[in-house]
Design a protein around this motif. Structure first.
Motif, PDB file in Angstrom:
ATOM      1  N   ALA A  23      72.289 -29.476 -21.296  1.00 19.30           N
ATOM      2  CA  ALA A  23      71.057 -29.512 -20.972  1.00 19.30           C
ATOM      3  C   ALA A  23      70.623 -30.931 -20.515  1.00 19.30           C
ATOM      4  O   ALA A  23      69.705 -31.153 -19.632  1.00 19.30           O
ATOM      5  N   THR A  24      71.025 -31.915 -21.368  1.00 12.26           N
ATOM      6  CA  THR A  24      70.679 -33.578 -21.213  1.00 12.26           C
ATOM      7  C   THR A  24      71.184 -33.540 -19.675  1.00 12.26           C
ATOM      8  O   THR A  24      70.562 -34.319 -18.957  1.00 12.26           O
TER       9      THR A  24
ATOM     10  N   LEU B  98      69.066 -20.120 -24.944  1.00  8.09           N
ATOM     11  CA  LEU B  98      67.786 -20.190 -25.851  1.00  8.09           C
ATOM     12  C   LEU B  98      68.099 -21.682 -26.260  1.00  8.09           C
ATOM     13  O   LEU B  98      67.210 -22.515 -26.335  1.00  8.09           O
ATOM     14  N   ALA B  99      69.124 -22.103 -26.979  1.00 10.05           N
ATOM     15  CA  ALA B  99      69.744 -23.481 -27.313  1.00 10.05           C
ATOM     16  C   ALA B  99      69.396 -24.260 -26.126  1.00 10.05           C
ATOM     17  O   ALA B  99      68.723 -25.561 -26.320  1.00 10.05           O
ATOM     18  N   TRP B 100      69.884 -24.163 -24.949  1.00 12.76           N
ATOM     19  CA  TRP B 100      69.840 -24.995 -23.750  1.00 12.76           C
ATOM     20  C   TRP B 100      68.512 -25.330 -23.687  1.00 12.76           C
ATOM     21  O   TRP B 100      67.802 -26.125 -23.481  1.00 12.76           O
ATOM     22  N   SER B 101      67.445 -24.057 -23.523  1.00 14.09           N
ATOM     23  CA  SER B 101      66.156 -24.218 -23.393  1.00 14.09           C
ATOM     24  C   SER B 101      65.257 -24.981 -24.322  1.00 14.09           C
ATOM     25  O   SER B 101      64.613 -25.869 -23.915  1.00 14.09           O
TER      26      SER B 101
ATOM     27  N   LEU C  80      69.996 -35.074 -14.283  1.00 17.59           N
ATOM     28  CA  LEU C  80      70.457 -34.844 -13.085  1.00 17.59           C
ATOM     29  C   LEU C  80      69.314 -34.394 -12.091  1.00 17.59           C
ATOM     30  O   LEU C  80      68.997 -34.717 -11.061  1.00 17.59           O
ATOM     31  N   ILE C  81      68.652 -33.286 -12.586  1.00 19.24           N
ATOM     32  CA  ILE C  81      67.557 -32.741 -11.691  1.00 19.24           C
ATOM     33  C   ILE C  81      66.361 -33.654 -11.871  1.00 19.24           C
ATOM     34  O   ILE C  81      65.745 -33.702 -10.548  1.00 19.24           O
TER      35      ILE C  81
ATOM     36  N   TRP D  90      63.663 -32.385 -24.675  1.00 17.88           N
ATOM     37  CA  TRP D  90      63.477 -33.634 -23.485  1.00 17.88           C
ATOM     38  C   TRP D  90      62.170 -33.587 -22.699  1.00 17.88           C
ATOM     39  O   TRP D  90      61.286 -34.771 -22.852  1.00 17.88           O
ATOM     40  N   THR D  91      61.351 -32.463 -22.733  1.00 18.13           N
ATOM     41  CA  THR D  91      60.156 -32.451 -22.382  1.00 18.13           C
ATOM     42  C   THR D  91      58.996 -33.322 -23.468  1.00 18.13           C
ATOM     43  O   THR D  91      58.286 -34.115 -23.031  1.00 18.13           O
TER      44      THR D  91
END
Length: 184
Positions: A50-51, A109-112, A56-57, A118-119
């Motif tokens: 996720a990081t 869900l963990a990724w999210s 990247l995005i 991060w948000t």
């Protein structure tokens, strides 16, 4: 019905309050289904993946904004906005399909959830960067310090105190008091 939409404009304070309550309820619904233990169990896959995905995005969004002729700060905000998905939507979709408790459902869900963390970081940093140039670094350090203090205070309360408190309230066997306690 807010001040930035066409048509009817509601009272901004009321709209903001309702929006805040809605976000709180959505985050609560996600928190009920997901625990820190699940996040830690997904480990490096969610945290690292996720990081990397967020950075990247965010970089692609930033570069796109610059290519469109935007200033760096709006480009950075654009990259931040498109770098995160909605854990609320993901949770709802997985729940409707009965896939929340599957291995890929837990990782998703963990990724999210890592994206949600991060948000928080992005909100703190981008809010400080959007101020005037004078004292920006000082404001950033103050905002990061406040956020860290809040997390240092909140995590032990959420992990230790609240479960114990809810257990005590649940032993009263009164549904209304339990729901009121959770809402508070």
């Amino acid at each position: 019905i807010g001040p930035f939409t066409p048509g009817f404009v509601g009272d901004s304070a009321t709209v903001q309050s309702l929006a805040d309550i809605g976000v709180i309820l959505l985050m609560f619904a996600i928190g009920v289904r997901f625990s820190i233990g699940d996040l830690l169990a997904s480990g490096r896959v969610a945290a690292l993946g996720a990081t990397i995905q967020v950075l990247l995005i965010m970089g692609i969004g930033f570069a796109t904004g610059l290519l469109l002729g935007w200033d760096p700060l709006p480009s950075l905000f654009f990259g931040a906005v498109i770098s995160n998905s909605s854990s609320t939507v993901l949770s709802k979709v997985l729940g409707e399909r009965g896939q929340i408790d599957t291995p890929y459902g837990r990782v998703a869900l963990a990724w999210s959830s890592v994206q949600d963390l991060w948000t928080i970081v992005l909100i703190v940093v981008l809010s400080a960067l959007s101020g005037d140039g004078e004292g920006m670094l000082q404001q950033l350090l103050v905002d990061v310090g406040k956020a860290m203090f809040f997390l240092v205070l909140l995590i032990p309360i959420g992990v230790r105190l609240l479960p114990w408190l809810f257990t005590q309230v649940a032993q009263l066997r009164n549904r209304e008091i339990f729901i009121l306690s959770v809402a508070v």
